[in-house]
Design a protein around this motif. Structure first.
Motif, PDB file in Angstrom:
ATOM      1  N   ARG A  12       0.729  -1.249  -0.024  1.00 36.05           N
ATOM      2  CA  ARG A  12      -0.134  -0.019   0.200  1.00 36.05           C
ATOM      3  C   ARG A  12       0.914   1.244   0.070  1.00 36.05           C
ATOM      4  O   ARG A  12       0.727   2.185  -0.767  1.00 36.05           O
ATOM      5  CB  ARG A  12      -0.965   0.153   1.177  1.00 36.05           C
ATOM      6  CG  ARG A  12      -1.801   1.225   1.431  1.00 36.05           C
ATOM      7  CD  ARG A  12      -2.305   1.464   2.634  1.00 36.05           C
ATOM      8  NE  ARG A  12      -1.353   1.643   3.781  1.00 36.05           N
ATOM      9  CZ  ARG A  12      -1.197   1.509   4.918  1.00 36.05           C
ATOM     10  NH1 ARG A  12      -2.674   1.086   5.502  1.00 36.05           N
ATOM     11  NH2 ARG A  12      -0.280   1.971   5.828  1.00 36.05           N
TER      12      ARG A  12
ATOM     13  N   LEU B 138      -7.572  -1.835   7.062  1.00 38.52           N
ATOM     14  CA  LEU B 138      -5.980  -1.670   7.457  1.00 38.52           C
ATOM     15  C   LEU B 138      -5.585  -0.441   8.189  1.00 38.52           C
ATOM     16  O   LEU B 138      -4.992  -0.534   9.136  1.00 38.52           O
ATOM     17  CB  LEU B 138      -5.273  -2.233   6.258  1.00 38.52           C
ATOM     18  CG  LEU B 138      -3.629  -2.142   6.486  1.00 38.52           C
ATOM     19  CD1 LEU B 138      -3.264  -3.448   7.276  1.00 38.52           C
ATOM     20  CD2 LEU B 138      -2.902  -2.528   5.163  1.00 38.52           C
TER      21      LEU B 138
ATOM     22  N   ALA C  71      -6.345  -3.812   0.558  1.00 39.31           N
ATOM     23  CA  ALA C  71      -5.998  -2.605   1.471  1.00 39.31           C
ATOM     24  C   ALA C  71      -6.516  -1.271   0.557  1.00 39.31           C
ATOM     25  O   ALA C  71      -6.850  -1.906  -0.560  1.00 39.31           O
ATOM     26  CB  ALA C  71      -4.475  -2.450   1.567  1.00 39.31           C
TER      27      ALA C  71
ATOM     28  N   HIS D  29      -8.888  -4.897  10.561  1.00 33.15           N
ATOM     29  CA  HIS D  29      -8.998  -5.865   9.647  1.00 33.15           C
ATOM     30  C   HIS D  29      -9.044  -7.345  10.467  1.00 33.15           C
ATOM     31  O   HIS D  29      -8.735  -7.403  11.557  1.00 33.15           O
ATOM     32  CB  HIS D  29      -7.497  -6.065   8.925  1.00 33.15           C
ATOM     33  CG  HIS D  29      -6.447  -5.369  10.055  1.00 33.15           C
ATOM     34  ND1 HIS D  29      -6.202  -4.231  10.303  1.00 33.15           N
ATOM     35  CD2 HIS D  29      -5.670  -6.419  10.885  1.00 33.15           C
ATOM     36  CE1 HIS D  29      -5.033  -4.348  11.202  1.00 33.15           C
ATOM     37  NE2 HIS D  29      -4.738  -5.525  11.508  1.00 33.15           N
TER      38      HIS D  29
END
Length: 154
Positions: free
Chosen positions: A28, A50, A62, A55
């Motif tokens: 990410r 996330l 994500a 999560h």
């Protein structure tokens, strides 16, 4: 067993392993870094489970985004150009920059509001392919952001 112990036991059953969290954040944040380097922006941001710490295992995706600096993209917005062209530029740049490290990754813009990056590989055994949904937003002069509607180029 106390309520706290029951809660801790239940939480442990759905906890995402640390190595998965580390890899998910790495992927990410790599996307965020690329966009920060390549496009005039005010900020990038993480979002979703996330980012918020909600999560559960398995972690398959994500979410993140960028807020473009409208001073540099002054024609974007409901009173000007639609988002599809700039979103395609971001998608193309991500594809170009990520293909060496993730040669099987796929990059889609048909996701209504976001670019979907499918890494075509799970982070942990038994999980789905890991994906990231990345939103390209533009700051509104009156505050807040415009989120794209890619289906209608608005």
């Amino acid at each position: 067993m106390s309520i706290t112990e029951l809660f801790d036991k239940a939480r442990a059953r759905i906890a995402v392993p640390d190595y998965v969290l580390k890899e998910a954040r790495k992927r990410r944040d790599l996307i965020r870094d690329i966009v920060e380097q390549e496009f005039a922006n005010l900020r990038t941001f993480p979002s979703g489970s996330l980012a918020h710490g909600t999560h559960n295992d398995p972690l398959n995706d994500a979410d993140a985004g960028v807020v473009l600096d409208r001073r540099m993209y002054e024609d974007l917005g409901p009173d000007g150009e639609g988002p599809c062209a700039i979103v395609e530029e971001v998608r193309s740049m991500l594809r170009e920059r990520l293909k060496e490290d993730y040669p099987n990754a796929r990059f889609y813009t048909g996701g209504h509001r976001a670019i979907r990056i499918n890494f075509m590989e799970p982070i942990e055994l038994g999980a789905d392919n890991f994906t990231i949904d990345f939103i390209v937003a533009v700051r509104r002069d009156e505050g807040g952001v415009w989120i794209p509607d890619l289906d209608n180029d608005e």
